[in-house]
Write a protein that holds these residues in place. Sequence first.
Motif, PDB file in Angstrom:
ATOM      1  N   HIS A  66       1.070  -1.286   0.121  1.00 45.61           N
ATOM      2  CA  HIS A  66      -0.034  -0.094  -0.020  1.00 45.61           C
ATOM      3  C   HIS A  66       0.725   1.214  -0.030  1.00 45.61           C
ATOM      4  O   HIS A  66       0.470   2.414  -0.626  1.00 45.61           O
ATOM      5  CB  HIS A  66      -0.923   0.061   0.947  1.00 45.61           C
ATOM      6  CG  HIS A  66      -0.529   0.596   2.650  1.00 45.61           C
ATOM      7  ND1 HIS A  66       0.462  -0.161   3.354  1.00 45.61           N
ATOM      8  CD2 HIS A  66      -0.643   1.872   3.076  1.00 45.61           C
ATOM      9  CE1 HIS A  66       0.515   0.456   4.372  1.00 45.61           C
ATOM     10  NE2 HIS A  66       0.007   1.488   4.226  1.00 45.61           N
ATOM     11  N   ASP A  67       1.840   1.300   0.516  1.00 44.38           N
ATOM     12  CA  ASP A  67       2.756   2.510   0.624  1.00 44.38           C
ATOM     13  C   ASP A  67       4.041   2.051  -0.133  1.00 44.38           C
ATOM     14  O   ASP A  67       5.223   2.933  -0.150  1.00 44.38           O
ATOM     15  CB  ASP A  67       3.334   2.764   2.174  1.00 44.38           C
ATOM     16  CG  ASP A  67       2.313   3.503   3.045  1.00 44.38           C
ATOM     17  OD1 ASP A  67       1.482   4.240   2.344  1.00 44.38           O
ATOM     18  OD2 ASP A  67       2.468   3.629   4.398  1.00 44.38           O
ATOM     19  N   LYS A  70       5.727   5.458  -1.426  1.00 43.43           N
ATOM     20  CA  LYS A  70       5.856   6.621  -0.476  1.00 43.43           C
ATOM     21  C   LYS A  70       7.325   7.110  -0.328  1.00 43.43           C
ATOM     22  O   LYS A  70       7.348   8.357  -0.077  1.00 43.43           O
ATOM     23  CB  LYS A  70       5.415   5.998   0.893  1.00 43.43           C
ATOM     24  CG  LYS A  70       5.454   6.800   2.343  1.00 43.43           C
ATOM     25  CD  LYS A  70       4.042   7.488   2.255  1.00 43.43           C
ATOM     26  CE  LYS A  70       4.258   8.768   3.444  1.00 43.43           C
ATOM     27  NZ  LYS A  70       2.495   8.819   4.125  1.00 43.43           N
ATOM     28  N   HIS A  99       1.158   9.057  -3.434  1.00 45.42           N
ATOM     29  CA  HIS A  99       1.580   7.822  -3.205  1.00 45.42           C
ATOM     30  C   HIS A  99       0.672   6.608  -3.496  1.00 45.42           C
ATOM     31  O   HIS A  99       0.927   5.289  -3.521  1.00 45.42           O
ATOM     32  CB  HIS A  99       2.566   7.557  -2.115  1.00 45.42           C
ATOM     33  CG  HIS A  99       1.806   7.264  -0.590  1.00 45.42           C
ATOM     34  ND1 HIS A  99       1.124   8.461  -0.041  1.00 45.42           N
ATOM     35  CD2 HIS A  99       1.317   6.371   0.028  1.00 45.42           C
ATOM     36  CE1 HIS A  99       0.424   8.212   1.118  1.00 45.42           C
ATOM     37  NE2 HIS A  99       0.537   6.927   1.214  1.00 45.42           N
ATOM     38  N   HIS A 125      -5.987   4.159  -0.539  1.00 46.82           N
ATOM     39  CA  HIS A 125      -5.814   4.054   0.943  1.00 46.82           C
ATOM     40  C   HIS A 125      -5.707   5.338   1.687  1.00 46.82           C
ATOM     41  O   HIS A 125      -5.836   5.380   3.117  1.00 46.82           O
ATOM     42  CB  HIS A 125      -4.674   3.212   1.071  1.00 46.82           C
ATOM     43  CG  HIS A 125      -3.564   3.697   1.217  1.00 46.82           C
ATOM     44  ND1 HIS A 125      -2.462   3.686  -0.173  1.00 46.82           N
ATOM     45  CD2 HIS A 125      -2.716   4.461   2.208  1.00 46.82           C
ATOM     46  CE1 HIS A 125      -1.375   4.438   0.336  1.00 46.82           C
ATOM     47  NE2 HIS A 125      -1.597   4.685   1.590  1.00 46.82           N
ATOM     48  N   THR A 126      -5.322   6.496   1.009  1.00 49.63           N
ATOM     49  CA  THR A 126      -5.163   7.767   1.855  1.00 49.63           C
ATOM     50  C   THR A 126      -6.473   8.429   2.004  1.00 49.63           C
ATOM     51  O   THR A 126      -6.589   8.995   3.283  1.00 49.63           O
ATOM     52  CB  THR A 126      -4.078   8.561   0.926  1.00 49.63           C
ATOM     53  OG1 THR A 126      -2.796   7.753   0.871  1.00 49.63           O
ATOM     54  CG2 THR A 126      -3.689   9.755   2.035  1.00 49.63           C
ATOM     55  N   ASP A 143      -4.757   0.705   7.963  1.00 47.31           N
ATOM     56  CA  ASP A 143      -3.643   1.869   7.928  1.00 47.31           C
ATOM     57  C   ASP A 143      -3.765   2.733   9.121  1.00 47.31           C
ATOM     58  O   ASP A 143      -2.906   3.250   9.708  1.00 47.31           O
ATOM     59  CB  ASP A 143      -3.694   2.533   6.476  1.00 47.31           C
ATOM     60  CG  ASP A 143      -2.476   3.473   6.230  1.00 47.31           C
ATOM     61  OD1 ASP A 143      -1.401   3.226   7.001  1.00 47.31           O
ATOM     62  OD2 ASP A 143      -2.729   4.489   5.421  1.00 47.31           O
TER      63      ASP A 143
END
Length: 206
Positions: A66-67, A70, A99, A125-126, A143
């Motif tokens: 997921h990251d 980043k 990201h 996800h963010t 998260d």
Amino acid sequence: MNERSEELVYSVNYITHTRDELIAHLKEAISSKRVEHILGVEKTAVELAAQYGENAEKASIAALLHDFAKERPDEEMRDLIISENMDLELLQFGNNIWHGPTGASLVQTRFGVTDEDILNAIRNHTVGAPEMRLLEKIIYVADYIEPGRHFPGVEEARRLAYTDLDAAVAYATEQTLHHLMEKRAKIYPKAIETYNKWVAEKTKEH
Ligand code: GDP
Ligand code: FE
Ligand code: FE
């Protein structure tokens, strides 16, 4: 269903790498502090998957990746946003917002992930999305509540996550927006759309 991330053995349905290979890749590409966060998200996501009936392997892969973007350089992210025809509004923001969508694109090319659920979970996800499928909700919430997170309200978010996943999505959305506004941060329009759907429209009195 398996609730322990360390015991997962991947099929070849979603990725050709083993879980150990994926973690080894992360350790090369990402700082150890962030790898720790990622493993916390994975542990939480696999638990939530068992509770809510999601595929544990998909939860593990989405969490581990997921990251992924980043720590990528801004230039690379900007190029990807343009070459992949992403929302150009993204260019008004920075890595915090980039990201997710750029990570989804990178894991597609680097790891051959094609499963739309996994890609959407990474992409959103963010800031979330007005419509989220189960895996997206699981990654969004995991998260926010993984064991390495410490902030006022995280205990309430954890309690909600294991009792009512939609309520946990709403809580995380409301708290994040509140926090951003307190800092007078610029809000990405899709975060407002998520807020309107998950918080404003679910509140009976307007
Ligand atoms: P992380 O990647 O594990 O640190 O967590 P996230 O991907 O959920 O969030 C990354 C950062 O983006 C956090 O600091 C959030 O507060 C921030 N963020 C989330 N939504 C917005 C937004 O609409 N605008 C801005 N400026 N930041 C946001
Ligand atoms: Fe993130
Ligand atoms: Fe994260």
